[in-house]
Design an enzyme around this catalytic site. Structure first.
Site, mmCIF file in Angstrom:
data_model
loop_
_atom_site.group_PDB
_atom_site.id
_atom_site.type_symbol
_atom_site.label_atom_id
_atom_site.label_comp_id
_atom_site.label_asym_id
_atom_site.label_seq_id
_atom_site.Cartn_x
_atom_site.Cartn_y
_atom_site.Cartn_z
ATOM 1 N N GLY A 276 -6.239 -1.850 -21.337
ATOM 2 C CA GLY A 276 -5.534 -3.106 -21.142
ATOM 3 C C GLY A 276 -6.082 -4.275 -21.939
ATOM 4 N N ARG A 321 -3.584 -0.247 -26.940
ATOM 5 C CA ARG A 321 -3.076 -1.368 -27.724
ATOM 6 C C ARG A 321 -4.144 -1.993 -28.630
ATOM 7 N NH1 ARG A 321 0.939 -4.685 -25.430
ATOM 8 N NH2 ARG A 321 0.335 -3.626 -23.526
ATOM 9 N N CYS A 389 24.285 -3.417 -30.869
ATOM 10 C CA CYS A 389 25.402 -4.080 -30.202
ATOM 11 C C CYS A 389 24.963 -4.626 -28.867
ATOM 12 C CB CYS A 389 26.546 -3.102 -30.034
ATOM 13 S SG CYS A 389 27.208 -2.671 -31.619
ATOM 14 N N GLU A 390 24.140 -5.658 -28.922
ATOM 15 C CA GLU A 390 23.556 -6.209 -27.709
ATOM 16 C C GLU A 390 22.982 -7.571 -28.098
ATOM 17 O OE1 GLU A 390 22.561 -3.984 -24.865
ATOM 18 O OE2 GLU A 390 21.593 -5.628 -23.803
HETATM 19 C C1 LIG Z 1 -1.416 2.289 -20.495
HETATM 20 C C2 LIG Z 1 -2.730 2.743 -20.039
HETATM 21 C C3 LIG Z 1 -3.859 2.495 -20.812
HETATM 22 C C4 LIG Z 1 -3.829 1.729 -22.106
HETATM 23 O O1 LIG Z 1 -3.415 0.431 -21.957
HETATM 24 P P1 LIG Z 1 -3.515 -0.569 -23.214
HETATM 25 O O2 LIG Z 1 -2.929 -1.834 -22.719
HETATM 26 O O3 LIG Z 1 -2.730 0.038 -24.322
HETATM 27 O O4 LIG Z 1 -4.969 -0.664 -23.552
HETATM 28 C C5 LIG Z 1 -5.071 2.968 -20.363
HETATM 29 N N1 LIG Z 1 -5.172 3.672 -19.204
HETATM 30 C C6 LIG Z 1 -4.099 3.934 -18.433
HETATM 31 C C7 LIG Z 1 -4.275 4.709 -17.198
HETATM 32 C C8 LIG Z 1 -2.849 3.476 -18.820
HETATM 33 O O5 LIG Z 1 -1.795 3.733 -18.042
#
Ligand SMILES: *Cc1c(COP(=O)(O)O)cnc(C)c1O
Length: 461
Positions: A276, A321, A389-390
Site C-alpha cells: 500500500g 504500486r 462510448c461513455e
Molecule cells: C493489493 C495488495 C497489495 C499491494 O498493494 P499496493 O498498493 O500495490 O502496494 C499487497 N498486499 C495485499 C494483500 C494486497 O491485496
C-alpha cells in the site's frame, strides 16, 4: 470519493482545475518524481526512455502502448530490498504481472504475491521459485489451493474458515504440510495521509480481530496441527504516504501474537504488514522514501515486541504500486481536440478507460505531457479523454497542455505501471495495448498487443 456514474457531465464544469494544479512556467518541463528515471526530453523535444525516442517507439510498436522502463523498475526493486534489509519483500503481482516481470523479480531477489490461479501460472512460468510465492485471495478455489500445494508454494494466506477446511483436506490427501499465514483485519483503513482506526471492520477480507474470528482461526489451525502456521498478516490499504496506520496495525497484530504465545505456548515466527505504499501521480503527491518507511516499520515492530516481551518475528512487506507504478507510462496518439463552449479543451486519445480504469473507478488523478515534441505555446487547461462510448471515459481529468496540442501528437501519461494493464478490459471491443520494455537503447515487447482476431477467437458463435 467516487466518480459519478454519469461521469464528466456531473463534474465541476467551468472550474480552472483543482486548487493543487499549478500552471507550469514551461509546459515542456517534466516533473521528475512523476516519471520513470531514464525519461528525459531529448534535443528534438521528444521524450526519450532508456535512450530511445518515443516517436521511434510509437512507429515501431504503435499506440496506445504501455512503456516499461526496465532500469527504473530494477532500481525500485533494489531500493525496497535494501531498505527492508533482512525482511522479505513480496512484489504484489496484481499491480502488474508478466513472465518478463517475474524473471526480473527473480534476478533482483524479490518474492512474489499472487491471488489467483492465473497469476500463479504466470509466476511459475516466469520461473519464480515456488517457496518464494505467496497465495492470497478471499475465495480461492479448491483447484487453486490444490495447485499451490502441489507446487509447494511458500505460503498460503488463509482468509476464511471454509478455506482452512479445504486446505486441511488437501493437506491430508497429499500428505503435505502447507505453510500458512492468517490474514487479520485489524480495523485500520489507510489512504494517503489519513487512516481510520475502528474496533470493527466491515469488509470481505480476512478474519476480524475485534470479533474474535482471528483468534478462532488460529486456535483451529493449531488444534488440527495439519497446516504449518507461520504467522499473521495484515494489509491496511493503498496509496499510503506515512507509517502511522502501520503502527496501529502492527500493535494490534502483535497483541494477538502475544495472546497466541500465552494460550498456545509458542511464538509465531513471521509477520506480514502488507503493501500500500503510495506513489506520485501528480504534483500533489509526496511519497515517502522506502528507506524512511522501512526504518519506521522496523522500529515500530521492535518497540511493540519489546513492550509485549515477544521476540521480533521475521517481517515481510508486499509493495506493488510503489515498485511498478512509476516504472511505466502510457503512450497515446491524440485523435481530436475540441474546445467545448470556451469552458474546457477536450483532447481525445486512442485508448481510454479500457487501458486505465482508475480515473473512472476511483476518481484517480493523473498527469500528462505532449511527448513527441516541445512547444513554445502557453499552457491551456485540458482534459484527456478516451475513445469509449461513455462520458466518464476520462484518462486525465485536469492537466495543462500546450495551446497548440493537436491531432497526431503523441501524449504520455506517467504512473500507469500499476493497476492499468492488469485492470484493462475489452470494453467496446478495443484490443488491449502491449507492454513495451525499454532498456539501454533497445525496446522489446513483453506483452503483445491484443488483436481483433484475439477477440473474435473467443466468440464461438
Ligand atoms: C493489493 C495488495 C497489495 C499491494 O498493494 P499496493 O498498493 O500495490 O502496494 C499487497 N498486499 C495485499 C494483500 C494486497 O491485496
Amino acid at each position: 470519493m467516487r466518480a459519478h456514474e454519469a461521469g464528466a457531465l456531473h463534474a465541476d464544469l467551468g472550474s480552472n482545475g483543482p486548487s493543487w494544479l499549478r500552471t507550469p512556467d514551461d509546459v515542456n518541463t517534466l516533473v521528475p518524481i512523476l516519471w520513470p528515471r531514464t525519461v528525459t526530453r531529448g534535443q528534438s523535444g521528444a521524450l526519450t526512455v532508456g535512450g530511445v525516442d518515443v516517436t521511434q517507439i510509437a512507429q515501431q510498436h504503435g499506440t496506445p502502448a504501455y512503456i516499461f522502463d526496465e532500469a527504473d523498475f530494477r532500481a525500485r526493486c533494489k531500493a525496497f530490498k535494501e531498505a527492508f534489509g533482512g525482511a522479505e519483500v513480496y512484489y504484489a503481482g496484481k499491480a502488474f504481472i508478466a513472465t518478463a516481470i517475474v524473471k526480473i523479480l527473480v534476478e533482483e531477489g524479490l518474492s512474489l504475491d499472487v491471488c489467483t490461479g492465473g497469476e500463479l501460472a504466470v509466476a511459475l512460468r516466469g520461473g519464480m521459485p515456488p517457496e518464494r510465492i505467496g497465495l492470497h485471495g478471499n475465495n480461492k478455489s479448491v483447484e487453486e489451493l490444490a495447485t499451490a500445494v502441489e507446487h509447494n508454494v511458500g505460503r498460503i494466506i488463509v482468509d476464511s474458515l471454509d478455506e482452512i477446511d479445504r486446505l486441511t483436506q488437501i493437506a491430508i490427501r497429499t500428505g503435505k504440510r502447507p505453510k500458512v499465514m492468517v490474514r487479520v483485519t485489524v480495523g485500520v483503513e489507510a489512504h494517503t495521509h489519513e487512516f481510520i482506526a475502528t474496533a470493527h471492520e466491515d469488509q470481505k477480507f480476512g478474519f476480524s480481530l475485534a470479533g474474535g474470528a482471528a483468534a478462532e482461526a488460529i486456535d483451529k489451525i493449531l488444534a488440527d496441527g495439519v497446516l504449518d502456521l507461520r504467522g499473521l498478516h495484515s494489509h491496511i490499504g493503498s496509496q499510503i504516504f506515512d507509517a502511522s496506520g502501520f503502527e496501529v496495525a502492527a500493535r494490534r497484530l502483535l497483541t494477538l501474537q502475544a495472546r497466541v504465545s500465552e494460550v498456545h505456548g509458542r511464538e509465531l515466527p513471521e509477520m506480514d504488514l502488507g503493501g500500500g505504499f503510495g506513489i506520485a501521480y501528480t504534483t500533489q503527491d509526496e511519497p515517502a522514501d522506502p528507506r524512511d518507511l522501512a526504518g519506521d516499520l522496523l522500529r515500530i515492530v521492535k518497540q511493540e515486541c519489546a513492550a509485549l516481551h515477544l521476540s521480533v518475528p521475521h517481517l515481510s512487506v508486499e509493495p506493488g504500486r510503489a515498485i511498478v507504478g512509476p516504472a511505466m507510462f502510457t503512450l497515446y496518439e491524440v485523435g481530436t481536440v475540441k474546445d467545448v463552449d470556451g469552458i474546457r479543451t477536450y483532447v481525445s486519445v486512442d485508448g481510454g478507460m479500457s487501458d486505465n480504469i482508475r480515473t473512472a473507478l476511483y476518481d484517480a488523478a493523473y498527469s500528462a505531457t505532449v511527448a513527441g515534441r516541445a512547444s513554445s505555446e502557453p499552457p491551456i487547461l485540458a482534459r484527456v479523454v478516451g475513445k469509449h462510448c461513455e462520458s466518464g471515459d476520462i484518462v486525465v481529468k485536469d492537466e495543462f497542455l500546450p495551446a497548440d496540442v493537436k491531432a497526431g501528437d503523441l501524449l504520455a501519461v506517467p504512473g500507469t505501471g500499476a493497476y492499468c494493464r492488469s485492470m484493462a478490459s475489452n470494453y467496446n471491443h478495443v484490443p488491449r495495448p502491449p507492454v513495451v520494455a525499454v532498456v539501454d537503447g533497445e525496446s522489446r515487447v513483453i506483452v503483445r498487443r491484443e488483436t481483433v482476431d484475439d477477440l473474435l477467437r473467443l466468440d464461438v458463435g
